[in-house]
Design a protein around this motif. Structure first.
Motif, PDB file in Angstrom:
ATOM      1  N   GLY A  36      62.668  50.148  48.424  1.00 55.47           N
ATOM      2  CA  GLY A  36      64.082  50.502  48.436  1.00 55.47           C
ATOM      3  C   GLY A  36      64.412  51.563  49.454  1.00 55.47           C
ATOM      4  N   ASP A  37      63.392  52.230  50.022  1.00 59.13           N
ATOM      5  CA  ASP A  37      63.633  53.218  51.067  1.00 59.13           C
ATOM      6  C   ASP A  37      64.128  52.521  52.321  1.00 59.13           C
ATOM      7  OD1 ASP A  37      62.716  55.138  49.351  1.00 59.13           O
ATOM      8  OD2 ASP A  37      60.660  55.086  50.130  1.00 59.13           O
ATOM      9  N   GLU A  38      64.977  53.211  53.066  1.00 57.74           N
ATOM     10  CA  GLU A  38      65.529  52.634  54.286  1.00 57.74           C
ATOM     11  C   GLU A  38      64.423  52.234  55.252  1.00 57.74           C
ATOM     12  OE1 GLU A  38      68.557  51.852  54.908  1.00 57.74           O
ATOM     13  OE2 GLU A  38      69.507  52.739  53.143  1.00 57.74           O
ATOM     14  N   SER A  39      63.325  52.994  55.259  1.00 55.30           N
ATOM     15  CA  SER A  39      62.246  52.731  56.214  1.00 55.30           C
ATOM     16  C   SER A  39      61.281  51.665  55.722  1.00 55.30           C
ATOM     17  CB  SER A  39      61.468  54.026  56.483  1.00 55.30           C
ATOM     18  OG  SER A  39      60.922  54.526  55.265  1.00 55.30           O
ATOM     19  N   ASP A  40      61.412  51.266  54.468  1.00 55.64           N
ATOM     20  CA  ASP A  40      60.447  50.333  53.892  1.00 55.64           C
ATOM     21  C   ASP A  40      60.749  48.904  54.318  1.00 55.64           C
ATOM     22  OD1 ASP A  40      58.243  49.734  51.868  1.00 55.64           O
ATOM     23  OD2 ASP A  40      59.867  48.442  51.162  1.00 55.64           O
ATOM     24  N   SER A  41      59.715  48.173  54.609  1.00 55.49           N
ATOM     25  CA  SER A  41      59.859  46.751  54.938  1.00 55.49           C
ATOM     26  C   SER A  41      58.577  46.055  54.536  1.00 55.49           C
ATOM     27  CB  SER A  41      60.120  46.567  56.431  1.00 55.49           C
ATOM     28  OG  SER A  41      60.197  45.202  56.751  1.00 55.49           O
ATOM     29  N   ASN A  42      58.670  45.131  53.559  1.00 55.04           N
ATOM     30  CA  ASN A  42      57.467  44.405  53.162  1.00 55.04           C
ATOM     31  C   ASN A  42      57.244  43.253  54.126  1.00 55.04           C
ATOM     32  OD1 ASN A  42      59.309  42.454  52.419  1.00 55.04           O
ATOM     33  ND2 ASN A  42      58.916  42.608  50.221  1.00 55.04           N
ATOM     34  N   SER A  43      56.315  42.398  53.804  1.00 54.12           N
ATOM     35  CA  SER A  43      55.928  41.333  54.723  1.00 54.12           C
ATOM     36  C   SER A  43      57.055  40.375  55.022  1.00 54.12           C
ATOM     37  CB  SER A  43      54.731  40.569  54.147  1.00 54.12           C
ATOM     38  OG  SER A  43      55.072  40.018  52.879  1.00 54.12           O
ATOM     39  N   SER A  44      58.050  40.288  54.168  1.00 56.27           N
ATOM     40  CA  SER A  44      59.167  39.371  54.403  1.00 56.27           C
ATOM     41  C   SER A  44      60.384  40.100  54.958  1.00 56.27           C
ATOM     42  CB  SER A  44      59.537  38.652  53.101  1.00 56.27           C
ATOM     43  OG  SER A  44      59.873  39.584  52.099  1.00 56.27           O
ATOM     44  N   GLU A  99      71.191  43.418  48.753  1.00 54.90           N
ATOM     45  CA  GLU A  99      71.682  42.742  47.556  1.00 54.90           C
ATOM     46  C   GLU A  99      70.980  43.242  46.303  1.00 54.90           C
ATOM     47  OE1 GLU A  99      72.893  38.437  49.529  1.00 54.90           O
ATOM     48  OE2 GLU A  99      70.796  38.916  49.159  1.00 54.90           O
ATOM     49  N   LEU A 100      69.749  43.711  46.465  1.00 52.56           N
ATOM     50  CA  LEU A 100      68.967  44.184  45.326  1.00 52.56           C
ATOM     51  C   LEU A 100      69.194  45.661  45.020  1.00 52.56           C
ATOM     52  CD1 LEU A 100      65.568  42.498  46.260  1.00 52.56           C
ATOM     53  CD2 LEU A 100      67.096  41.790  44.425  1.00 52.56           C
ATOM     54  N   ARG A 101      69.558  46.440  46.028  1.00 49.88           N
ATOM     55  CA  ARG A 101      69.605  47.901  45.874  1.00 49.88           C
ATOM     56  C   ARG A 101      70.527  48.378  44.746  1.00 49.88           C
ATOM     57  NH1 ARG A 101      69.771  49.244  50.996  1.00 49.88           N
ATOM     58  NH2 ARG A 101      67.584  49.778  51.221  1.00 49.88           N
ATOM     59  N   PRO A 102      71.687  47.718  44.477  1.00 48.99           N
ATOM     60  CA  PRO A 102      72.534  48.223  43.377  1.00 48.99           C
ATOM     61  C   PRO A 102      71.955  47.971  41.982  1.00 48.99           C
ATOM     62  CG  PRO A 102      73.808  46.873  44.933  1.00 48.99           C
ATOM     63  CD  PRO A 102      72.362  46.646  45.221  1.00 48.99           C
ATOM     64  N   LEU A 103      70.900  47.160  41.870  1.00 47.53           N
ATOM     65  CA  LEU A 103      70.339  46.872  40.553  1.00 47.53           C
ATOM     66  C   LEU A 103      69.638  48.100  39.977  1.00 47.53           C
ATOM     67  CD1 LEU A 103      68.762  43.343  41.187  1.00 47.53           C
ATOM     68  CD2 LEU A 103      70.955  43.856  40.119  1.00 47.53           C
ATOM     69  N   LEU A 104      69.370  48.064  38.671  1.00 50.71           N
ATOM     70  CA  LEU A 104      68.665  49.165  38.016  1.00 50.71           C
ATOM     71  C   LEU A 104      67.257  49.343  38.561  1.00 50.71           C
ATOM     72  CD1 LEU A 104      69.727  48.756  34.279  1.00 50.71           C
ATOM     73  CD2 LEU A 104      70.470  50.499  35.900  1.00 50.71           C
ATOM     74  N   VAL A 144      87.772  35.789  46.174  1.00 49.30           N
ATOM     75  CA  VAL A 144      87.494  36.790  47.201  1.00 49.30           C
ATOM     76  C   VAL A 144      86.552  37.787  46.544  1.00 49.30           C
ATOM     77  CG1 VAL A 144      88.422  38.635  48.631  1.00 49.30           C
ATOM     78  CG2 VAL A 144      89.694  36.485  48.388  1.00 49.30           C
ATOM     79  N   ALA A 145      85.322  37.849  47.016  1.00 46.33           N
ATOM     80  CA  ALA A 145      84.270  38.618  46.352  1.00 46.33           C
ATOM     81  C   ALA A 145      84.164  40.010  46.954  1.00 46.33           C
ATOM     82  CB  ALA A 145      82.935  37.880  46.484  1.00 46.33           C
ATOM     83  N   SER A 146      84.445  41.033  46.136  1.00 48.46           N
ATOM     84  CA  SER A 146      84.355  42.426  46.569  1.00 48.46           C
ATOM     85  C   SER A 146      83.445  43.180  45.602  1.00 48.46           C
ATOM     86  CB  SER A 146      85.753  43.056  46.606  1.00 48.46           C
ATOM     87  OG  SER A 146      85.693  44.395  47.043  1.00 48.46           O
ATOM     88  N   PRO A 147      82.114  42.965  45.695  1.00 52.41           N
ATOM     89  CA  PRO A 147      81.176  43.531  44.715  1.00 52.41           C
ATOM     90  C   PRO A 147      81.033  45.041  44.851  1.00 52.41           C
ATOM     91  CG  PRO A 147      79.981  42.509  46.511  1.00 52.41           C
ATOM     92  CD  PRO A 147      81.438  42.193  46.740  1.00 52.41           C
ATOM     93  N   ARG A 148      80.690  45.679  43.725  1.00 53.90           N
ATOM     94  CA  ARG A 148      80.584  47.137  43.696  1.00 53.90           C
ATOM     95  C   ARG A 148      79.162  47.605  43.383  1.00 53.90           C
ATOM     96  NH1 ARG A 148      86.030  48.771  45.035  1.00 53.90           N
ATOM     97  NH2 ARG A 148      86.759  46.691  45.577  1.00 53.90           N
ATOM     98  N   TRP A 149      78.609  47.217  42.251  1.00 50.89           N
ATOM     99  CA  TRP A 149      77.335  47.763  41.800  1.00 50.89           C
ATOM    100  C   TRP A 149      76.659  46.768  40.856  1.00 50.89           C
ATOM    101  CZ3 TRP A 149      77.249  49.366  36.443  1.00 50.89           C
ATOM    102  CH2 TRP A 149      78.498  49.311  35.814  1.00 50.89           C
ATOM    103  N   SER A 150      75.520  47.177  40.299  1.00 47.95           N
ATOM    104  CA  SER A 150      74.752  46.384  39.344  1.00 47.95           C
ATOM    105  C   SER A 150      74.462  44.993  39.910  1.00 47.95           C
ATOM    106  CB  SER A 150      75.485  46.319  38.000  1.00 47.95           C
ATOM    107  OG  SER A 150      74.695  45.673  37.020  1.00 47.95           O
ATOM    108  N   ASP A 151      74.776  43.941  39.139  1.00 45.74           N
ATOM    109  CA  ASP A 151      74.455  42.566  39.540  1.00 45.74           C
ATOM    110  C   ASP A 151      75.480  41.966  40.493  1.00 45.74           C
ATOM    111  OD1 ASP A 151      76.410  42.647  37.518  1.00 45.74           O
ATOM    112  OD2 ASP A 151      75.982  40.580  36.931  1.00 45.74           O
ATOM    113  N   GLN A 152      76.517  42.709  40.843  1.00 41.18           N
ATOM    114  CA  GLN A 152      77.686  42.105  41.485  1.00 41.18           C
ATOM    115  C   GLN A 152      77.403  41.590  42.895  1.00 41.18           C
ATOM    116  OE1 GLN A 152      80.628  45.229  40.995  1.00 41.18           O
ATOM    117  NE2 GLN A 152      80.296  45.229  38.772  1.00 41.18           N
ATOM    118  N   ARG A 153      76.515  42.234  43.631  1.00 39.57           N
ATOM    119  CA  ARG A 153      76.225  41.742  44.982  1.00 39.57           C
ATOM    120  C   ARG A 153      75.465  40.417  44.938  1.00 39.57           C
ATOM    121  NH1 ARG A 153      74.702  47.040  48.745  1.00 39.57           N
ATOM    122  NH2 ARG A 153      76.603  48.203  48.272  1.00 39.57           N
TER     123      ARG A 153
END
Length: 462
Positions: free
Chosen positions: A160-168, A184-189, A373-382
C-alpha cells in the motif's frame, strides 16, 4: 400423517447503521413471505429509520435490543462509531440472551439467528445457546473475495506504500475478478489507516463465516457475479439472495416524500438526474456548490438528496442555499433531505443516477435498470465503480470530488453521449435479470427457499 412442523422463528440481528439495517430487513421480509416468523433486532441509535418497537413491517416484527447496560438510542456516546461498536459487542450477548428468553416465554422460541457484518458476536452468542446461525454479507461478492484472499494470504497484496510495487506492478489478481489496481484497493480496510477496530472485526467476521455459519447469504445474484461467486464458493458456503430490494418497488411509483412523487410524475420519461450519496458520505461546502452549479449546467430536471445532517456541516449555508436556489430555478430541480431511494430509481422519469457507489445504492440502481455516474469515496466504492464502468458497462466514472464541469460532462455522456443508448440497454437487461433472480423460482429465490426448507424441516446443515 405426520403433523406439520412448527413455524420456525428467525431472529435477525443488525449492526446499527442504516446501510446495514436495510438489506437485512429486506431479507427478513422475503423470509416472512415464505411463511417464517421473523423478528428484527438491533442496538438502535437516533437517526436509524425503522418501525417502532413491537411494530410489524412487511411481516417482520421489530424488537429493539435493550437492557443489560446497553445505552439508550439517544445516548451521545453512540455518535462515535468505534465506541458504539465496542459497547454493543460488550453488552450485546447478554441483551441477546434476554431477548431470546423473552421470545421463548411468549411462545415464540427462536429457531435460527441471522446476523450481518460487524455483529459476529451475535453468531458466537447464539451458538453458545445452541442456535444455528447464518450471516449476511452486505457488500458485493467481489469485495468479499478481496478481503478473504487478503486475510487468508491466498494472493500477493502490495503493502500500500506509494513506493511499493509487487511483481504485477501493484495490481492484484483474484479468481473471478478483473485485475484490481492499488488505487482501487487502497480505500478498503486492508489499507485504510486509523481503522484497526474495524479491521479486527472484519477478520473476526470472515473467521465466523468460515467456521461457524453454515449459511453465508450475500447481497448479489448469480447472473451478476457468477465468476466471483464460483471462485469464493470453493472456500465458504455462499447463498446469493440479492438484490435485496423491496419486492413491491417495481411498480414505478414512489411514496410522496416532500412531494417527490408528484414532482417526478410531472417530468418526461428518462429525463431526471437523481443525485444521492447514501447515509454516511458527507460532502464539503465547495463540492456542494459545485454539484449545484453542475446540475444547473446540465439543463435537465434533477432530484438531489442533501441530508440535513450534511447541510449542518457546511460552513457557508447562505452560499449553498443560493447555489441550490439558482440550480432549482423555474422548478426544474428539487432538493430533499431524504427519499425512498429504490422507489425513486424505479420511477420512469429517472434517466441517470449520480452515486457514491455504495453497494446498496449500486444494487438498487442495477435492479431498476438505471445508468450511473460513479463518484466513489471510500471503502468498497472504488471497486464497485470499476464494475459499474468496466464490467457491467452501465455508467461512467467521475472524479472525486465532483466539479461542475465534470458533473455536466458525465451526465451528458451517460444520457445523450455516443454510448448512452447502449448503456441504457445494458442497464435494462441487468434490471430484468435482477427481477428474475428474486422472482419465483429465480436464482436468489431458490437460495432463500432452500434455507427456509432446511430450517423448517430440522436440517442443521445446508
Amino acid at each position: 400423517m405426520a403433523p406439520p412442523p412448527a413455524q420456525p422463528h428467525v431472529l435477525l440481528i443488525s449492526s446499527p447503521f442504516q446501510s446495514h439495517v436495510n438489506p437485512l430487513l429486506r431479507l427478513g421480509r422475503r423470509l416472512a413471505a415464505k411463511g417464517l416468523r421473523v423478528t428484527f433486532t438491533a442496538a438502535l441509535r437516533d437517526g436509524i429509520r425503522l418501525p417502532d418497537n413491537g411494530d410489524v413491517d412487511g411481516g417482520v416484527r421489530v424488537e429493539r435490543l435493550r437492557g443489560c447496560g446497553m445505552w439508550a438510542p439517544d445516548d451521545p456516546r453512540l455518535r462515535v462509531p468505534t465506541d458504539m461498536v465496542r459497547h454493543v459487542e460488550a453488552t450485546g450477548p447478554a441483551a441477546l440472551g434476554e431477548l431470546v428468553g423473552r421470545e421463548a416465554e411468549a411462545g415464540r422460541p427462536v429457531t435460527c439467528v441471522v446476523a450481518n457484518a460487524f455483529v459476529s458476536w451475535a453468531v458466537r452468542a447464539a451458538g453458545d445457546m445452541g442456535l444455528p446461525c447464518a450471516m449476511l454479507w452486505i457488500q458485493s461478492c467481489a469485495v468479499m473475495s478481496v478481503y478473504y484472499h487478503y486475510v487468508y494470504s491466498l494472493t500477493d497484496f502490495p503493502s500500500g506504500d506509494e513506493s511499493d510495487s509487487n511483481s504485477s506492478g501493484g495490481a492484484v489478481t483474484i479468481p473471478g475478478l478483473p485485475e484490481l489496481s492499488i488505487d482501487e484497493l487502497r480505500p478498503l480496510l486492508v489499507y485504510t489507516s486509523g481503522h484497526e477496530t474495524w479491521r479486527q472485526m472484519l477478520v473476526m467476521d470472515l473467521g465466523t463465516m468460515k467456521e461457524k455459519a453454515p449459511w453465508v447469504f450475500i447481497n448479489t445474484f448469480d447472473e451478476l457475479e457468477r465468476e466471483a461467486i464460483a471462485g469464493l464458493s470453493k472456500h465458504m458456503p455462499l447463498v446469493p439472495v440479492g438484490p435485496l430490494v423491496d419486492p413491491d418497488d417495481d411498480s414505478g411509483g414512489v411514496e410522496d416524500d416532500d412531494g417527490c412523487a408528484s414532482w417526478l410524475d410531472a417530468q418526461p420519461r428518462r429525463s431526471v438526474v437523481f443525485v444521492a450519496f447514501g447515509s454516511l458520505v458527507d460532502i464539503g461546502h465547495d463540492e456542494a456548490v459545485e454539484i449545484a452549479e453542475g446540475l444547473a449546467a446540465t439543463g435537465r430536471p434533477f432530484l438531489w438528496v442533501l441530508r440535513d445532517a450534511n447541510r449542518a456541516l457546511l460552513p457557508d449555508q447562505d452560499a449553498i442555499d443560493a447555489a441550490v436556489v439558482a440550480a432549482c430555478g423555474g422548478g426544474r430541480g428539487k432538493v430533499v433531505p431524504w427519499c425512498a431511494q429504490r422507489r425513486v430509481l424505479a420511477h420512469v422519469a429517472v434517466g441517470c443516477f449520480v452515486t457514491h457507489c455504495g453497494w446498496n445504492s449500486t444494487a438498487e440502481a442495477l435492479a431498476a435498470g438505471v445508468p450511473m455516474v460513479a463518484s466513489p469515496r471510500w471503502s468498497d466504492q472504488r471497486i464497485n465503480a470499476r464494475f459499474i464502468v468496466d464490467v457491467y458497462r452501465v455508467g461512467v466514472h467521475a472524479p472525486t470530488p465532483l466539479t461542475r464541469e465534470t458533473l455536466r460532462l458525465c451526465v451528458e455522456e451517460v444520457t445523450v453521449g455516443p454510448e448512452a443508448e447502449a448503456m441504457a440497454a445494458r442497464a435494462a437487461i441487468l434490471g430484468e435479470k435482477a427481477r428474475a433472480a428474486v422472482g419465483d423460482g429465480g436464482s436468489s429465490d431458490r437460495g432463500v427457499q432452500a434455507f427456509v426448507d432446511r430450517i423448517t424441516y430440522g436440517a442443521a446443515e445446508p
